[in-house]
Design a protein around this motif. Structure first.
Motif, PDB file in Angstrom:
ATOM      1  N   ALA A  47       6.585   1.444   3.074  1.00  0.00           N
ATOM      2  CA  ALA A  47       6.710   2.519   3.178  1.00  0.00           C
ATOM      3  C   ALA A  47       7.547   3.597   3.766  1.00  0.00           C
ATOM      4  O   ALA A  47       8.337   3.062   4.366  1.00  0.00           O
ATOM      5  N   SER A  49       8.100   5.643   5.525  1.00  0.00           N
ATOM      6  CA  SER A  49       7.874   5.632   7.080  1.00  0.00           C
ATOM      7  C   SER A  49       8.778   4.778   7.682  1.00  0.00           C
ATOM      8  O   SER A  49       8.135   5.746   8.790  1.00  0.00           O
ATOM      9  N   TRP A  73       7.238   3.351  -1.059  1.00  0.00           N
ATOM     10  CA  TRP A  73       5.312   4.099  -1.558  1.00  0.00           C
ATOM     11  C   TRP A  73       5.587   5.668  -0.093  1.00  0.00           C
ATOM     12  O   TRP A  73       5.370   4.926   1.354  1.00  0.00           O
ATOM     13  N   ASP A  74       4.480   6.498  -0.268  1.00  0.00           N
ATOM     14  CA  ASP A  74       4.237   7.078   1.042  1.00  0.00           C
ATOM     15  C   ASP A  74       3.250   6.641   1.800  1.00  0.00           C
ATOM     16  O   ASP A  74       2.650   5.870   1.269  1.00  0.00           O
ATOM     17  N   ARG A  75       2.529   7.187   3.393  1.00  0.00           N
ATOM     18  CA  ARG A  75       1.957   5.834   4.182  1.00  0.00           C
ATOM     19  C   ARG A  75       0.801   5.616   3.001  1.00  0.00           C
ATOM     20  O   ARG A  75      -0.451   4.844   3.031  1.00  0.00           O
ATOM     21  N   LYS A  76      -0.102   7.105   2.139  1.00  0.00           N
ATOM     22  CA  LYS A  76      -1.188   6.918   1.794  1.00  0.00           C
ATOM     23  C   LYS A  76      -1.079   5.661   1.044  1.00  0.00           C
ATOM     24  O   LYS A  76      -2.246   5.475   0.271  1.00  0.00           O
ATOM     25  N   GLY A  77      -0.052   5.791  -0.113  1.00  0.00           N
ATOM     26  CA  GLY A  77       0.155   4.625  -1.265  1.00  0.00           C
ATOM     27  C   GLY A  77       0.376   3.795  -1.007  1.00  0.00           C
ATOM     28  O   GLY A  77      -0.852   2.382  -1.471  1.00  0.00           O
ATOM     29  N   SER A  79      -0.982   2.481   1.912  1.00  0.00           N
ATOM     30  CA  SER A  79      -2.438   1.688   2.289  1.00  0.00           C
ATOM     31  C   SER A  79      -3.201   1.746   1.348  1.00  0.00           C
ATOM     32  O   SER A  79      -4.376   0.709   1.378  1.00  0.00           O
ATOM     33  N   ARG A  80      -2.791   1.988   0.147  1.00  0.00           N
ATOM     34  CA  ARG A  80      -4.092   1.749  -1.066  1.00  0.00           C
ATOM     35  C   ARG A  80      -3.588   0.148  -1.309  1.00  0.00           C
ATOM     36  O   ARG A  80      -4.680   0.014  -1.931  1.00  0.00           O
ATOM     37  N   ARG A  83      -4.917  -2.347   0.828  1.00  0.00           N
ATOM     38  CA  ARG A  83      -6.296  -2.049   1.795  1.00  0.00           C
ATOM     39  C   ARG A  83      -6.814  -2.786   3.144  1.00  0.00           C
ATOM     40  O   ARG A  83      -7.560  -2.346   3.687  1.00  0.00           O
ATOM     41  N   ALA A  85      -4.845  -0.068   6.076  1.00  0.00           N
ATOM     42  CA  ALA A  85      -4.222   0.721   7.076  1.00  0.00           C
ATOM     43  C   ALA A  85      -3.670   0.274   8.588  1.00  0.00           C
ATOM     44  O   ALA A  85      -2.113   0.340   8.317  1.00  0.00           O
TER      45      ALA A  85
END
Lengths: 264, 264
Positions: A47, A49, A73-77, A79-80, A83, A85
């Motif tokens: 990430a 971040s 990736w950003d955090r959202k990417g 966590s995708r 699977r 987060a």
């Protein structure tokens, strides 16, 4: 026509490759996997971040030494990909396991006549202890089972603890993923497989269970047994006969007795 | 004459009782055992030198509630009981296990014709992991083995971790203690028992091993295998046939396959 056939072949190949990826996450598990040179790694995911501390620097260094691609990736990417987060700690890793696939792919092979021999699989229902999962894989591999069905829901997932307890057999055993066990078993049943639930209360003993047909042995949680949804899919109920009023065996021991029953 | 016969009977009875005692030590294990009402406790031993803190007070309270005798000793006296001055933390506890005895007593029964049937025992050589020891006991008990030989040297000893992993079967299984495994096996051999070492390098397979005679199966350390001294006592070497180039099984799984081999 030729173009579209090629495209579809390409797509299926790509899909089969992605199906063989096992994604683990969390800083310690990922670092340990990167340090284990016997593990076939596909890609490291980080990430944006993440604070760039020593641990992250060490991962980047190992990936570079092993020529493993790193994706940011950003955090959202992220966590995708992980699977999870809540527990990924901004880090995930794809392992490329040669015998790691899905129940869907296995069933499709069957439709094409690819595995019409009388396969025997284990299916895991509520096996939450990673040590047990690793030992089940080891015993089933040594006993010559054709695969293990591992649902994402309700079971421990492959992580470094499991890999360690499997003592390297994880990479030789065919693992078939699915989301939920009950619907997956229903499809196997529709294709003619016998679904056998192991239970200490069953009338029929494992040793009296003969015949030749595709067969799946369901191992339930050590405390709660096979869950209701899964029990409804079972076509047979079998017990392992026990002495001294012992009521249950360790689930990895049960897996071993099933896997080796015709060889010892 | 009658008096001396009575005295000797009394002595032997007393000795058999003391042979059935299992002494555990250390503050946490002892406290946990006292809290577990299913464990048959004989006596609590405390060192005079213990600081009278909450933990000691709690042990004394539990012992009083359960009407268990407490003995107070100087450090030296206590360490004679625990046989482990470095780790006893001034605390020891005798459990009175009904099926806990010695190889010597078992062999004496044999001489008197008491167990001349074709018994089958497991013998443990270098099993240091308490989890494995507990699982071996559980599997052997369920599989109907007649006993387990547990040497004091080189093996994990019965402690609360082992008791837990045995899921209560410890109190139903015949455990035969000895000091060193090799000399004990030598005596069994002299009484006509077959001593079988399990090894992945052996030529003969477990499934080809038939016949009816008193038999002892030796399980070695998972990494190092059966030790040299013990291997010299073996009259047979057996392997469990394995698929997929797997080289070894978890030792508790091996114990289960041996114990259940005629029932599954």
């Amino acid at each position: 026509m030729t173009d579209s056939r090629q495209d579809s072949d390409k797509y299926l190949k790509k899909r089969a490759f992605f199906d063989s990826l096992l994604t683990i996450y969390g800083r310690k598990p990922v670092l340990e996997a990167l340090e284990d040179l016997s593990l076939p790694v596909h890609k490291l995911h980080l990430a944006d971040s993440n604070r760039r501390d020593q641990l992250i620097a060490r991962m980047e260094q190992l990936a570079s030494e092993r020529q493993i691609e790193i994706a940011y990736w950003d955090r959202k990417g992220l966590s995708r990909i992980s699977r999870n987060a809540r527990q990924d700690q901004g880090v995930a890793l794809d392992l490329a396991l040669p015998h790691y696939g899905t129940t869907e792919a296995f069933l499709n092979e069957g439709k094409k006549g690819g595995n019409q021999k009388n396969y025997e699989l284990l299916a895991l229902d509520g096996i939450t202890n990673p040590q047990n999962l690793g030992m089940i894989i080891r015993s089933a591999c040594a006993g010559g089972m054709d695969g293990i069905i591992l649902p994402r829901k309700g079971c421990a997932q492959i992580d470094p603890l499991v890999i360690k307890a499997s003592t390297g057999t994880l990479f030789r055993m065919r693992l078939l993923r699915c989301e939920d066990l009950a619907p997956a078993l229903s499809e196997f049943r529709q294709q003619g497989a016998r679904i056998c639930g192991l239970s200490s209360h069953a009338q029929k003993s494992l040793s009296d269970f003969g015949g030749e047909a595709p067969t799946i042995f369901v191992l339930g949680n050590e405390t709660r047994g096979v869950s209701d949804d899964v029990a409804r899919q079972c076509t047979h109920r079998l017990r392992i006969p026990m002495h001294n009023n012992v009521e249950s065996l360790n689930v990895a021991v049960t897996a071993a007795l099933i896997s080796f029953r015709r060889q010892i």
